[in-house]
Design an enzyme around this catalytic site. Structure first.
Site, PDB file in Angstrom:
ATOM      1  NE  ARG A  16       1.455   2.729  -3.935  1.00 51.87           N
ATOM      2  CZ  ARG A  16       0.930   2.523  -5.139  1.00 51.87           C
ATOM      3  NH1 ARG A  16      -0.384   2.502  -5.304  1.00 51.87           N
ATOM      4  NH2 ARG A  16       1.709   2.363  -6.182  1.00 51.87           N
ATOM      5  NE  ARG A  30       6.661   8.779   0.442  1.00 53.22           N
ATOM      6  CZ  ARG A  30       6.065   7.818  -0.268  1.00 53.22           C
ATOM      7  NH1 ARG A  30       4.744   7.772  -0.317  1.00 53.22           N
ATOM      8  NH2 ARG A  30       6.772   6.911  -0.905  1.00 53.22           N
ATOM      9  CD  GLN A  85       2.789  -0.839  -2.153  1.00 51.27           C
ATOM     10  OE1 GLN A  85       3.348  -1.906  -1.944  1.00 51.27           O
ATOM     11  NE2 GLN A  85       3.335   0.322  -1.836  1.00 51.27           N
ATOM     12  CG  ASN A 109       9.982   1.750  -9.251  1.00 49.41           C
ATOM     13  OD1 ASN A 109       9.110   2.591  -9.087  1.00 49.41           O
ATOM     14  ND2 ASN A 109       9.694   0.510  -9.613  1.00 49.41           N
ATOM     15  CE  LYS A 110       7.359   1.104  -3.086  1.00 52.16           C
ATOM     16  NZ  LYS A 110       5.950   0.923  -3.432  1.00 52.16           N
ATOM     17  CB  ALA A 114       5.967   9.418  -8.029  1.00 52.30           C
ATOM     18  CG  ASP A 142       8.378   6.297  -6.691  1.00 53.05           C
ATOM     19  OD1 ASP A 142       7.425   6.851  -6.132  1.00 53.05           O
ATOM     20  OD2 ASP A 142       8.393   5.083  -6.960  1.00 53.05           O
TER      21      ASP A 142
END
Length: 307
Positions: A47, A81, A182, A233-234, A49, A223
Site C-alpha cells: 500500500r 486501485r 497503519q 488522502n486516507k 500510492a 494519494d
C-alpha cells in the site's frame, strides 16, 4: 536504522513485504506476473500510492518475462486501485511500451528507473520540508508515509526523519488510522527504528490534541492531488485539516509529483471503500477529500506550493 525491504526481485519472482502483518511478523508474498502483483495491490499486501506504482512497474516486467499478454496485465494493474493516481500515472508512462510489446529487458529498466526516481524524489521532499522547522516541533502525522509506502525515507515521514536528524523534532503523534491501523503498526514501528519519540493515539483524539495546543505542525501524505489543489488522502485527513485551520496549526501535505493529477477535481474521481471490514453493516471509505482552502502548503520534490 532501517527495517525490512519493501520488496525484492529474485530469479524472476517479486517478493513483496506483507504490510498487513507488520510489525509482529516479517513475511513476503510472491508474484510471478502482473496478475499476481495486481492481487497483492488489491489485497493491501502493498500500500502507499508511490509504492503501488513501483511494484506495478515490476509487474509489467514479470508479465513480459513470462510471455503473457502485456495489455491484459496492464489492464489488471490499472483496475487494482482506482483512487491512488501514482499507479495510473506510471501505467500511462508505460503504455507506449506495452502497446508495442516491449522486451523484458526494456520493462525491467523502466521499473528500475521508476524505483530510483521515487527514491530521489523522496529525498528531495524531505529536504524541501525542512523549511517548516525553524525550531524543535511537536508533529502530528497520519497513516503511514514511510519506507514501505513510498520508498526510503518517505514523504511526510521523510520530512520528519530529516528534521529529527537535525534535532528539530520534539515528539510525534501517530494516530492509529482505522481500519488497518497503519499508524499504530507501521508508522510507530518506523519511528521506533529511528529513535524518534512518539505516542500512538486513537484517531478520534486528533482534534482534541490540536485544540489543547499539543501539536505544532501537521504533516500528512496524499494519494491524489488535483490541479486545483484538492487533496485525496486516507480517511481522517479532512478532520486534521479542519482542526488545524480552526486552531491555527500549519497543515502540510507531502507528496511526489507523481501524485499530482493534471485534471481539476470532479465528482467522477472514484473514492474507494473498504470491503473487508469487521462487519457487513459498516460504511468504511478509504479516502476523504480536503479542499485547497484548508491546505497550508504542499511539498513535492519541485518545491512548495501554497494552494
Amino acid at each position: 536504522m532501517r527495517g525490512p525491504a519493501p520488496f525484492r526481485l529474485e530469479d524472476g519472482t517479486l517478493y513483496v513485504l506483507d504490510q498487513r502483518v507488520l510489525p509482529d511478523e516479517v513475511a513476503y508474498r510472491e508474484a510471478r506476473d502482473a496478475y499476481g502483483v495486481a492481487r497483492l495491490i488489491r489485497d493491501m499486501v502493498v500500500r502507499g500510492a508511490p509504492m503501488i506504482a513501483v511494484v506495478a512497474a515490476y509487474g509489467l516486467y514479470l508479465q513480459s518475462l513470462r510471455g503473457l499478454d502485456l495489455k491484459e496485465g496492464w489492464k489488471a494493474l490499472k483496475e487494482s486501485r482506482p483512487t491512488a493516481v501514482n499507479l495510473h500515472n506510471v501505467l500511462g508512462e508505460a503504455l507506449p511500451m506495452v502497446e508495442r510489446g516491449a522486451s523484458p529487458e526494456e520493462l525491467l529498466n523502466f521499473a528500475r528507473k521508476v524505483e530510483e526516481r521515487e527514491r530521489r524524489i523522496n529525498e528531495a521532499i524531505a529536504e524541501n520540508g525542512l523549511q517548516f522547522f525553524n525550531r524543535p516541533l511537536r508533529v502530528l502525522t497520519y497513516c503511514n508515509t514511510g519506507m514501505w509506502a513510498t520508498l526510503y525515507p518517505g514523504t511526510a515521514l521523510g520530512i520528519i526523519r530529516w528534521a529529527h536528524r537535525r534535532g528539530l523534532v520534539k515528539h510525534v503523534f501517530a494516530p492509529e488510522t482505522a481500519p488497518y491501523m497503519q499508524g499504530a503498526r507501521l508508522t510507530a514501528y518506523e519511528l521506533r527504528l529511528e529513535g524518534i519519540p512518539y505516542n500512538v493515539v486513537p484517531d478520534n483524539h486528533i482534534p482534541f490534541l490540536i485544540e489543547r495546543g499539543m501539536v505544532d505542525i501537521a504533516i500528512v501524505g496524499a494519494d491524489r492531488i488535483t490541479s486545483d489543489g484538492y487533496v485525496f488522502n486516507k480517511i481522517g485527513t479532512l478532520s486534521i485539516a479542519l482542526a488545524s485551520k480552526r486552531f491555527g496549526v500549519p497543515f502540510i501535505v507531502a507528496a511526489p509529483s507523481t501524485t499530482f493529477d493534471p485534471n481539476p477535481y470532479t465528482d467522477e474521481v472514484v473514492v474507494e471503500r473498504r470491503r473487508d471490514v469487521p462487519r457487513e453493516d459498516y460504511l468504511y471509505y478509504a479516502f476523504d477529500i480536503t479542499p485547497p482552502d484548508l491546505v497550508g502548503a504542499i511539498v513535492s520534490e519541485r518545491g512548495v506550493w501554497r494552494p
